[in-house]
Motif scaffolding. Structure first.
Motif, mmCIF file in Angstrom:
data_model
loop_
_atom_site.group_PDB
_atom_site.id
_atom_site.type_symbol
_atom_site.label_atom_id
_atom_site.label_comp_id
_atom_site.label_asym_id
_atom_site.label_seq_id
_atom_site.Cartn_x
_atom_site.Cartn_y
_atom_site.Cartn_z
ATOM 1 N N THR A 280 1.903 5.264 7.398
ATOM 2 C CA THR A 280 0.787 4.692 6.639
ATOM 3 C C THR A 280 -0.392 5.666 6.625
ATOM 4 N N GLU A 281 -1.387 5.316 5.825
ATOM 5 C CA GLU A 281 -2.553 6.177 5.699
ATOM 6 C C GLU A 281 -3.302 6.301 7.018
ATOM 7 N N ASP A 282 -3.229 5.287 7.875
ATOM 8 C CA ASP A 282 -3.924 5.386 9.157
ATOM 9 C C ASP A 282 -2.999 5.757 10.312
ATOM 10 N N LYS B 131 0.839 -1.195 0.000
ATOM 11 C CA LYS B 131 0.000 0.000 0.000
ATOM 12 C C LYS B 131 0.876 1.248 0.000
ATOM 13 N N ASN C 170 -8.541 11.388 0.201
ATOM 14 C CA ASN C 170 -9.080 10.035 0.271
ATOM 15 C C ASN C 170 -10.037 9.911 1.457
ATOM 16 N N ASN D 160 2.617 4.711 1.088
ATOM 17 C CA ASN D 160 2.985 5.364 2.345
ATOM 18 C C ASN D 160 3.566 6.741 2.035
ATOM 19 N N TRP E 33 -1.525 13.120 3.040
ATOM 20 C CA TRP E 33 -2.765 12.345 3.007
ATOM 21 C C TRP E 33 -3.978 13.247 2.811
#
Lengths: 302, 302
Positions: A21-23, A2, A302, A4, A297
């Motif tokens: 990461t996205e979270d 995924k 997103n 980053n 991000w």
């Protein structure tokens, strides 16, 4: 893998880099003394190397928090504590060296972005983050967005004038809030109140926990000055919460109750008992890395 | 006829009502002493009558500016200068009496809505309006929207504390900005500086234009206090402009140059020479009517 992003926190002493990461998980970190990079170009080259060596991580953008970094211009502008002097077009330099989307903002606003995306601000529309360190930085969130104003300069709460005849500030003016509510401010207050040694805020905090009267009075005075100025901040922004972040925020058990009392005492009736003051739940140093990453991000919508 | 809206300015002494076009023309006005309406219900009934008598004007909504009116709750909340005591659900009462969409906000925010839609703020994203009258109200615009905060209370610049040992404010606290920069503030400063009579700000202004030293000093001191506090406001909001509106703003030639000098002197370097202080171009009394009307036009998203 995924995608980053790199989140980078540039400080006067150290540069901390995280692959995020996205979270908001930090997968890997890099650490450099700031002095290792005589110029911003040198630093951009190192980022290029990192990107080349971490292809497995699928890095799609670079967010940077740095002192006096301007979100609108992409420049670091006359940072007093960096060896990169004058105006440094860091966003452009890093983008050219790495070919990746790059965004920069100042260190306090970065922490506000972190709270907004990964922290306690996720479900809040209006809040303020105070970064209590060498100075006092602030990131102000209005309608779920970090406030930048018309030139990217908004949110300078640390230079609110507490006393026109007060302590000399690094900015050249007298009596700014950060001359009282900061590492330097606490150390100076301790000496002024009769403390015999040069102690760090952490040492003074330890003394206070053991009921040393000068140490207790130091934190009480610091919290009172903060609380009284927070009332004016609340009158302007009507936030849901105020989060304390950074080195001094560790002493929140000594600071928050007194600051809250003093704030409430100074609030207009309509504002009373509506705003919370809390320690940030973001871990030290990680807040700025996460916030820098959040810049990328956020832009991906997103 | 094209649709129009009612814009209403409720003050402690008078209520002014205007029929306002989409582009901010006031076609017809009504004027009532506030005391004529013992209750808000009485006032709502009068609005019902006005609507019935002006069917030709095709009125499609009612906007109201009033002291302590809350944009979020639709209520007037404990207005000290109105005979309608306690919490008054004015938005609901007017909506029920007239069957028309109704929005209320406080008087200073109404002027900010007027600048935003019809005035000098049309092309500005970030600015502040100060309403200088009996007190000091403020409407703060961020990202082209009036700032309301989390409970509709934001923008209370008039109660920023200038001096913790200063003049007693109507709010019960000491040293609020509006105890210095307002009609009452100017009158008191004039007396404190040795003025022999109780003069109005307009009379003091006339004396100052004739070089009366006490009158000149009165305006200089007022402007200095304002300018020094504006620096802190600019540090927080980084606005493009600050507009002065209301009775005292007539003396702008005496106030603005000194306030600007004092503000600039207190600004951090990065903020210097970036923000304008100007008299509002909205005519007195019309600003609040137009702003109240703007509440309805904004909601129609036209």
């Amino acid at each position: 893998m995924k995608p980053n992003v790199l989140g980078i926190d540039i400080g006067g002493t150290n540069i901390e880099i995280g692959i995020v990461t996205e979270d908001g998980q930090i997968l890997k970190t890099f650490h450099y003394p700031t002095k290792q990079f005589p110029t911003a170009q040198d630093f951009a080259k190192t980022l290029q190397n990192i990107i080349n060596q971490t292809k497995d991580y699928n890095i799609i953008g670079i967010g940077i928090g740095a002192p006096t970094a301007n979100f609108f211009t992409g420049q670091i502008e006359y940072a007093p504590n960096l060896q990169w002097k004058g105006i440094v077009p860091l966003e452009k330099l890093v983008n050219q060296a790495t070919n990746l989307p790059t965004k920069i903002t100042n260190d306090a606003n970065a922490v506000a972005h972190a709270e907004l995306r990964f922290g306690a601000g996720k479900n809040l529309d209006n809040f303020t983050v105070l970064t209590l360190g060498t100075g006092l930085g602030s990131g102000i969130v209005v309608n779920h967005k970090v406030l930048y104003g018309s030139h990217g300069l908004a949110g300078e709460f640390g230079h609110t004038q507490v006393d026109p005849n007060g302590r000399l500030c690094n900015c050249g003016r007298k009596g700014c809030l950060e001359t009282y509510v900061s590492i330097r401010g606490i150390m100076l207050t301790y000496k002024e109140l009769g403390g015999k040694q040069d102690l760090t805020p952490k040492q003074i905090f330890e003394l206070a926990k053991n009921n040393d009267p000068i140490a207790l009075q130091t934190y009480r005075k610091t919290a009172q000055i903060l609380g009284s100025q927070l009332a004016d901040l609340v009158h302007l922004f009507d936030p849901q919460a105020i989060f304390l972040y950074g080195g001094i925020a560790h002493a929140h058990e000594l600071i928050i109750p007194t600051a809250r009392d003093e704030m409430e005492r100074n609030l207009l009736n309509a504002f009373k008992n509506k705003v919370q003051i809390k320690p940030s739940q973001l871990l030290d140093k990680q807040g700025a890395i996460l916030g820098a990453a959040a810049l990328i991000w956020e832009n991906l919508k997103n």
